[in-house]
Design a protein around this motif. Structure first.
Motif, short mmCIF file in Angstrom:
data_model
loop_
_atom_site.label_atom_id
_atom_site.label_comp_id
_atom_site.label_asym_id
_atom_site.label_seq_id
_atom_site.Cartn_x
_atom_site.Cartn_y
_atom_site.Cartn_z
N LYS A 1 37.81 -3.97 -2.53
CA LYS A 1 37.91 -3.74 -4.35
C LYS A 1 38.76 -2.29 -4.67
O LYS A 1 39.35 -2.73 -5.63
CB LYS A 1 36.41 -3.12 -4.50
CG LYS A 1 35.30 -4.25 -4.28
CD LYS A 1 34.08 -3.82 -4.76
CE LYS A 1 33.11 -5.02 -4.24
NZ LYS A 1 31.64 -4.49 -4.88
N ASP B 1 41.73 -3.16 -7.37
CA ASP B 1 41.86 -2.31 -8.46
C ASP B 1 43.53 -1.93 -8.68
O ASP B 1 44.12 -1.93 -9.71
CB ASP B 1 40.96 -1.15 -8.60
CG ASP B 1 39.48 -1.63 -8.58
OD1 ASP B 1 39.22 -2.67 -9.24
OD2 ASP B 1 38.68 -0.84 -8.24
N ARG C 1 34.18 -1.92 0.05
CA ARG C 1 34.97 -1.07 -0.64
C ARG C 1 36.54 -0.88 -0.67
O ARG C 1 37.20 -0.62 -1.83
CB ARG C 1 34.33 0.50 -0.47
CG ARG C 1 34.85 1.56 -1.17
CD ARG C 1 34.39 2.77 -0.67
NE ARG C 1 32.71 2.89 -1.06
CZ ARG C 1 32.00 3.87 -0.75
NH1 ARG C 1 32.36 5.01 -0.11
NH2 ARG C 1 30.63 3.78 -0.77
N GLY D 1 34.26 -8.40 0.25
CA GLY D 1 34.12 -7.59 -0.92
C GLY D 1 33.80 -6.01 -0.54
O GLY D 1 33.12 -5.48 -1.31
#
Length: 282
Positions: A138, A142, A135, A133
């Motif tokens: 993520k 997105d 940056r 998880g």
């Protein structure tokens, strides 16, 4: 000249009346017909009675009988004009147009265009269990979610998985999604990749690089793989149509049974009679 035996006065008067009218009598008919009247026809050799066929169509129209405006008028077989004869002003789009030499050229209308309705699939996106998880992960997630929502062929319903949801195949067991797409890792590769699992066919699809998360055609490419597997003979797995309310009812029923059994066991132990036997010997 003798006419034979004498007739009674009434018959003789009737014969004289027929002779005065010029009509043949029974005595004068050599064939001895029982009827002699205005419509009687003598059976003479070679004589054919005139007869007009009422079903014969009139093929010629005299000059001067045509309509002033040149419109064609249908002719009924019995000689009357047909009221329901089609006119040039009421011809439909499929009726042929008359050519210069009198022939008819058939015209076929173009087929109506049918808009292909795209399929609609449900897609679940998330992080694989092995993804910590970060940056970058993520950010890829997105981008993957936004591009999956923007798909138009097929159209999509996208939901985001909670962290620690499990492997894609395990998520498919919930029978809520058609495709599960996650950001994960494969052996001997440090960079993250895009992993996809086809829940309808229970098959893992091709592994793609992380850049595929930024492509708007990712869901379309994954669904093309689904269609190709179907053409190769892979069958879809049976899906039980269990809604959220039914699933909650089943879970509640199982929990009620378990709790009831536990309470029953406790009550039975509390009500059980115990007896102690003491034996005393000298």
């Amino acid at each position: 000249m003798s006419l034979g035996p004498a007739l009674p006065a009434a018959q003789a008067g009737g014969l004289d009346l027929l002779r005065m009218r010029g009509e043949p009598s029974v005595e004068e008919d050599p064939a001895g017909r029982a009827y002699a009247g205005p419509t009687a026809v003598a059976d003479e050799p070679g004589r054919v009675a005139p007869w007009n066929d009422p079903n014969q169509k009139k093929t010629e129209v005299e000059a001067g009988d045509a309509e002033p405006d040149g419109a064609a008028v249908g002719v009924h077989p019995e000689g009357g004009a047909m009221d329901d004869a089609p006119s040039a002003a009421h011809e439909g789009p499929t009726q042929g147009a008359a050519s210069a030499d009198g022939g008819v050229t058939a015209t076929v209308p173009p087929p109506s265009s049918v808009r292909d309705v795209p399929e609609h699939v449900t897609v679940a996106v998330g992080l694989a269990p092995e993804a910590p998880g970060t940056r970058d992960e993520k950010g890829l997630l997105d981008a993957l979610e936004s591009n999956a929502r923007a798909s138009t062929d097929p159209t999509t319903d996208v939901r985001r998985l909670r962290p620690g949801a499990g492997a894609p195949r395990q998520t498919c067991r919930e029978q809520r999604d058609d495709l599960v797409v996650v950001i994960g890792y494969v052996a001997d590769r440090q960079a993250p990749v895009v992993l996809a699992h086809d829940c309808r066919l229970d098959r893992a699809l091709s592994v793609r690089a992380a850049d595929a998360a930024h492509s708007s055609g990712l869901v379309s490419a994954l669904w093309d793989e689904h269609q190709q597997l179907l053409r190769e003979g892979v069958r879809e797995r049976r899906r039980l149509s269990v809604g959220p309310k039914a699933r909650a009812g089943i879970i509640g029923g199982v929990a009620f049974v378990v709790v009831g059994v536990a309470v029953g066991a406790l009550v039975a132990n509390a009500l059980r009679e115990e007896s102690v036997v003491i034996t005393v010997r000298p």
